[in-house]
Design a protein around this motif. Structure first.
Motif, mmCIF file in Angstrom:
data_model
loop_
_atom_site.group_PDB
_atom_site.id
_atom_site.type_symbol
_atom_site.label_atom_id
_atom_site.label_comp_id
_atom_site.label_asym_id
_atom_site.label_seq_id
_atom_site.Cartn_x
_atom_site.Cartn_y
_atom_site.Cartn_z
ATOM 1 N N LEU A 184 3.054 4.368 2.331
ATOM 2 C CA LEU A 184 1.809 4.177 3.405
ATOM 3 C C LEU A 184 1.274 5.564 3.299
ATOM 4 N N LEU A 185 1.539 6.790 3.382
ATOM 5 C CA LEU A 185 0.826 8.085 3.018
ATOM 6 C C LEU A 185 0.171 8.079 1.831
ATOM 7 N N ASN A 186 0.800 7.554 0.696
ATOM 8 C CA ASN A 186 0.043 7.504 -0.525
ATOM 9 C C ASN A 186 -1.233 6.538 -0.540
ATOM 10 N N LEU A 187 -0.843 5.512 0.070
ATOM 11 C CA LEU A 187 -2.000 4.392 0.013
ATOM 12 C C LEU A 187 -3.140 4.736 0.876
ATOM 13 N N PHE A 188 -2.723 5.565 2.042
ATOM 14 C CA PHE A 188 -3.810 5.978 3.071
ATOM 15 C C PHE A 188 -4.610 7.197 2.124
ATOM 16 N N THR A 189 -3.868 7.969 1.713
ATOM 17 C CA THR A 189 -4.352 9.351 1.046
ATOM 18 C C THR A 189 -5.409 8.833 -0.040
ATOM 19 N N ASN A 190 -4.865 7.969 -0.996
ATOM 20 C CA ASN A 190 -5.658 7.228 -2.056
ATOM 21 C C ASN A 190 -6.939 6.764 -1.392
ATOM 22 N N ALA A 191 -6.881 6.042 -0.224
ATOM 23 C CA ALA A 191 -8.013 5.274 0.075
ATOM 24 C C ALA A 191 -9.249 6.258 0.825
ATOM 25 N N PHE A 192 -8.607 7.259 1.208
ATOM 26 C CA PHE A 192 -9.632 8.334 1.903
ATOM 27 C C PHE A 192 -10.306 9.216 0.810
ATOM 28 N N HIS A 193 -9.420 9.516 -0.353
ATOM 29 C CA HIS A 193 -10.207 10.029 -1.297
ATOM 30 C C HIS A 193 -11.302 9.101 -2.047
ATOM 31 N N ALA A 194 -10.897 7.757 -2.256
ATOM 32 C CA ALA A 194 -11.769 6.953 -2.647
ATOM 33 C C ALA A 194 -13.207 6.830 -2.000
ATOM 34 N N VAL A 195 -13.205 6.588 -0.720
ATOM 35 C CA VAL A 195 -14.251 6.565 0.032
ATOM 36 C C VAL A 195 -14.999 7.695 0.267
ATOM 37 N N THR A 196 -14.337 8.908 0.327
ATOM 38 C CA THR A 196 -14.847 10.081 0.156
ATOM 39 C C THR A 196 -15.964 10.232 -1.087
ATOM 40 N N GLU A 197 -14.948 10.172 -2.421
ATOM 41 C CA GLU A 197 -15.986 10.094 -3.480
ATOM 42 C C GLU A 197 -16.825 9.242 -3.594
ATOM 43 N N GLU A 198 -17.036 7.960 -2.907
ATOM 44 C CA GLU A 198 -18.254 7.325 -2.707
ATOM 45 C C GLU A 198 -19.368 7.610 -2.061
ATOM 46 N N ASP A 199 -18.759 8.262 -0.808
ATOM 47 C CA ASP A 199 -19.772 8.854 -0.047
ATOM 48 C C ASP A 199 -20.567 9.958 -0.922
ATOM 49 N N LYS A 200 -19.927 10.837 -1.470
ATOM 50 C CA LYS A 200 -20.648 11.912 -2.335
ATOM 51 C C LYS A 200 -21.412 11.375 -3.295
ATOM 52 N N ALA A 201 -20.887 10.208 -4.060
ATOM 53 C CA ALA A 201 -21.955 9.886 -5.081
ATOM 54 C C ALA A 201 -23.115 9.296 -4.471
ATOM 55 N N ARG A 202 -23.053 8.491 -3.449
ATOM 56 C CA ARG A 202 -24.318 7.877 -2.860
ATOM 57 C C ARG A 202 -25.289 8.952 -2.208
ATOM 58 N N LYS A 203 -24.696 10.039 -1.688
ATOM 59 C CA LYS A 203 -25.763 11.046 -1.025
ATOM 60 C C LYS A 203 -26.141 11.759 -2.121
ATOM 61 N N GLU A 204 -25.588 11.911 -3.365
ATOM 62 C CA GLU A 204 -26.360 12.765 -4.402
ATOM 63 C C GLU A 204 -27.350 11.810 -4.955
ATOM 64 N N ILE A 205 -27.323 10.434 -4.933
ATOM 65 C CA ILE A 205 -28.585 9.608 -5.069
ATOM 66 C C ILE A 205 -29.615 9.592 -4.207
ATOM 67 N N ASP A 206 -28.990 9.416 -2.771
ATOM 68 C CA ASP A 206 -29.888 9.203 -1.700
ATOM 69 C C ASP A 206 -29.233 10.025 -0.375
ATOM 70 N N PRO A 207 -29.935 11.257 -0.283
ATOM 71 C CA PRO A 207 -29.287 12.075 1.114
ATOM 72 C C PRO A 207 -29.308 11.259 2.256
ATOM 73 N N ASP A 208 -30.325 10.221 2.478
ATOM 74 C CA ASP A 208 -30.339 9.483 3.515
ATOM 75 C C ASP A 208 -29.404 8.361 3.732
ATOM 76 N N SER A 209 -28.438 8.008 2.978
ATOM 77 C CA SER A 209 -27.573 7.085 2.506
ATOM 78 C C SER A 209 -27.088 6.798 3.867
ATOM 79 N N THR A 210 -26.906 5.483 4.309
ATOM 80 C CA THR A 210 -26.455 5.111 5.680
ATOM 81 C C THR A 210 -24.877 4.569 5.233
#
Length: 493
Positions: free
Chosen positions: A371-397
């Motif tokens: 479970l820890l491995n799956l949770f950690t991977n999931a948090f890393h994935a959404v964090t990278e997605e958030d960074k990528a979206r904000k690089e394109i659009d700083p006002d991303s929702t």
């Protein structure tokens, strides 16, 4: 009503009449004559007094006259069987005098006792009382002001305020001694556990050294070390989260302990001033604070036990495991672990845990690693997605979300527990989806992963006779669309 006491002789009357001047005349054995207008219906009431007070039928006064000098009689706790003598002085038909008395703070109402001239009370509890008695003459005229006396029965020494103060001091002393005893015991256990761990580590190092000397086992030894590194990496992910989680209950324990120390000082002051009720109120507050300290202490103990369970080497023995509690605990620890490493990290985590899941026979530290491995991977994935979206659009929702859910279901007549870990990240590309459970395969940059996390998860679930699968929608993300979903099925029997 007239009787022989009023001068009437005989009980038979032959006739009666009323004269012109208003007299009544009766004839019989005697001739009786009187004018009704001359009859006075009222008269002065008796003079009431308290004559004596006895304890167990023994007078406590030297003489009867000395009672008039008393306003309050103080008795010991074992002098609570008393009788009180009283007298209403009125010499017109004194045998017809009537009495009524009340012991305030004990009797609910006046006791009308006719001509009885003594009041009895047994087993009176400690306290303050006021005895009042009044009398009426034969015409029914009552005294306006009753005779009274205050009676104070002292409590036994073991129920006095200073005795309760001693009890509290002794209780506090015993509590302090027990606290010191358990502290020393815990420290001793921790030292012993530390020595055992050091001994185990020394043995493992010696074993690894011997294995390295054998060239034909070099590859097996290297692989074993990588697997252990992955386990230690998961422990490293837990460390920061555990530190954050355990800080909150420890802060509560320290704060309420400081408050209780201040309250004990205030309680001593109140007891010294003989303010019993105030001292009791403070004691109630101390008890409430101790209950809160116990609650938060148990929370900290639970976190430490989970950490020790995760870090210790599995012996392969299964035990009843609360899957819901395990999932909730590791989700929070994974989140706080990442928050401790990167203050800019932020994500939502949600739980949907089915109470019907209950306990499953499993190896808790192994399921925890999965479970820890799956949770950690999931948090890393959404964090990278958030960074990528904000690089394109700083006002991303975009809002990163990781969710875990459990469910009890039946498939092919088999009772199963289903665990789902999902995120709304970018998803897994189709060309690598079939490779993610292979050993040493990773999409992370060099140095940031061993590639053994999902491989170990697959082996652990397989060892539990379960299955693990992945569903992913690559390139689609959003709060309501899961980019990746891992599904674990564990058999209940």
């Amino acid at each position: 009503n007239y009787s022989s006491a009023d001068g009437i002789h005989g009980k038979s009357f032959a006739c009666g009449l009323k004269t012109k001047d208003g007299q009544f005349v009766f004839g019989g054995d005697d001739l009786i004559r009187f004018r009704p207008d001359d009859i006075k219906s009222g008269s002065s009431p008796p003079i009431i007094s308290i004559d004596d007070i006895k304890v167990s039928n023994h007078s406590i006064l030297n003489n009867l006259d000395s009672l008039n000098n008393y306003t309050t009689i103080t008795l010991k706790h074992n002098q609570n069987n008393i009788s009180i003598d009283y007298l209403g002085a009125h010499y017109t038909d004194p045998k017809s005098n009537k009495y009524a008395y009340i012991l305030q703070n004990f009797d609910q109402e006046w006791n009308e006792v006719g001509s009885q001239r003594i009041a009895y009370y047994t087993n009176l509890p400690p306290g303050s009382y006021t005895f009042k008695v009044r009398s009426a003459n034969s015409n029914g005229t009552w005294t306006e002001t009753p005779a009274s006396i205050h009676i104070h029965i002292l409590p036994p020494w073991w129920k006095t305020p200073w005795a309760y103060g001693i009890y509290l001091i002794v209780l506090f002393g015993i509590g302090s001694l027990l606290n010191q005893y358990f502290k020393q015991r815990i420290l001793k256990q921790q030292r012993e556990q530390s020595q055992l761990k050091e001994l185990e580590q020394a043995k493992e190092i010696e074993k690894a050294y011997k294995e390295l000397e054998k060239s034909h086992e070099q590859l097996k030894s290297t692989q074993s070390q990588l697997v252990q590194a992955e386990k230690m990496a998961s422990l490293g992910e837990l460390t920061a989260g555990i530190a954050h989680e355990i800080q909150n209950p420890l802060n509560f324990v320290n704060n309420f302990s400081d408050i209780n120390m201040e309250l004990i000082g205030e309680m001593k002051d109140e007891l010294s001033a003989d303010h019993k009720q105030e001292a009791i109120d403070i004691a109630d507050t101390i008890q409430s604070n101790l209950e809160k300290i116990t609650t938060h202490g148990r929370r900290a103990d639970s976190i430490v036990k989970n950490m020790l369970q995760h870090s210790r080497k599995s012996n392969g023995a299964k035990e009843p495991t609360d899957i819901n509690a395990l999932a909730d605990e590791y989700l929070r620890l994974a989140y706080h672990g990442l928050r401790a490493k990167d203050k800019s990290f932020n994500a939502l985590f949600k739980t949907d845990l089915d109470p019907a899941v209950g306990e499953v026979d499993a190896i808790p530290q192994d399921i925890g690693r999965v479970l820890l491995n799956l949770f950690t991977n999931a948090f890393h994935a959404v964090t990278e997605e958030d960074k990528a979206r904000k690089e394109i659009d700083p006002d991303s929702t975009y809002k990163p979300v990781v969710k875990v859910s459990t469910k009890r279901l039946i498939e092919n007549k088999q009772d199963l527990i289903e665990i789902k870990v999902s995120d709304n990240g970018p998803g897994i590309p189709p060309n690598i989806k079939d490779k993610i459970f292979q050993p040493f395969f990773t999409t992370k940059p060099t140095g940031q992963g061993t590639g053994l996390g999902l491989s170990l998860a697959y082996d652990i679930i397989k060892a539990h006779h379960g299955t693990i699968a992945v569903n992913s929608q690559f390139g689609r993300s959003g709060e309501d669309v899961h980019g990746t979903e891992f599904v674990i099925n564990l058999p209940l029997n």
